[in-house]
Write a protein that holds these residues in place. Structure first.
Motif, mmCIF file in Angstrom:
data_model
loop_
_atom_site.group_PDB
_atom_site.id
_atom_site.type_symbol
_atom_site.label_atom_id
_atom_site.label_comp_id
_atom_site.label_asym_id
_atom_site.label_seq_id
_atom_site.Cartn_x
_atom_site.Cartn_y
_atom_site.Cartn_z
ATOM 1 N N GLY A 155 -5.657 -4.718 -1.650
ATOM 2 C CA GLY A 155 -6.439 -3.667 -2.295
ATOM 3 C C GLY A 155 -5.800 -3.138 -3.566
ATOM 4 N N PRO A 156 -4.501 -2.780 -3.519
ATOM 5 C CA PRO A 156 -3.864 -2.314 -4.754
ATOM 6 C C PRO A 156 -3.935 -3.362 -5.871
ATOM 7 N N ARG A 157 -3.741 -4.616 -5.533
ATOM 8 C CA ARG A 157 -3.824 -5.670 -6.549
ATOM 9 C C ARG A 157 -5.266 -5.806 -7.061
ATOM 10 N N PHE A 158 -6.237 -5.755 -6.150
ATOM 11 C CA PHE A 158 -7.640 -5.867 -6.522
ATOM 12 C C PHE A 158 -8.040 -4.774 -7.518
ATOM 13 N N PHE A 159 -7.521 -3.560 -7.300
ATOM 14 C CA PHE A 159 -7.848 -2.440 -8.173
ATOM 15 C C PHE A 159 -6.852 -2.260 -9.318
#
Length: 87
Positions: free
Chosen positions: A50-54
């Motif tokens: 999630g952090p990478r996706f955002f």
């Protein structure tokens, strides 16, 4: 740690997705989530950090558990952070 009220914005397959950081997790599309990874999976259908996706760094990860009803933080939202997709 992400500040409650912060908005994360991500474009994916022609749609803009906006997530608001709350005191207890994240609000996306009117639903409460404990992690950005669950939201990323909801958006793209596969497991993705999630952090990478955002587009946020590891130091900003917010992974606290949620208890009870998710409520948006009363703090004013900061400028939206727009992530770009590479690949």
């Amino acid at each position: 740690m992400l500040t409650p009220g912060t908005r994360l914005v991500r474009e994916w397959h022609g749609r803009t997705h906006s997530v608001t950081v709350t005191d207890t997790g994240f609000d996306y599309a009117g639903r409460c989530y404990r992690s950005l990874t669950r939201i990323a999976r909801e958006i793209n259908g596969t497991h993705w950090s999630g952090p990478r996706f955002f587009g946020i760094g590891a130091a900003s990860r917010a992974t606290g558990g949620m208890h009870g009803k998710c409520e948006l933080a009363s703090a004013p939202a900061s400028s939206p952070r727009k992530a770009s997709h590479h690949g």
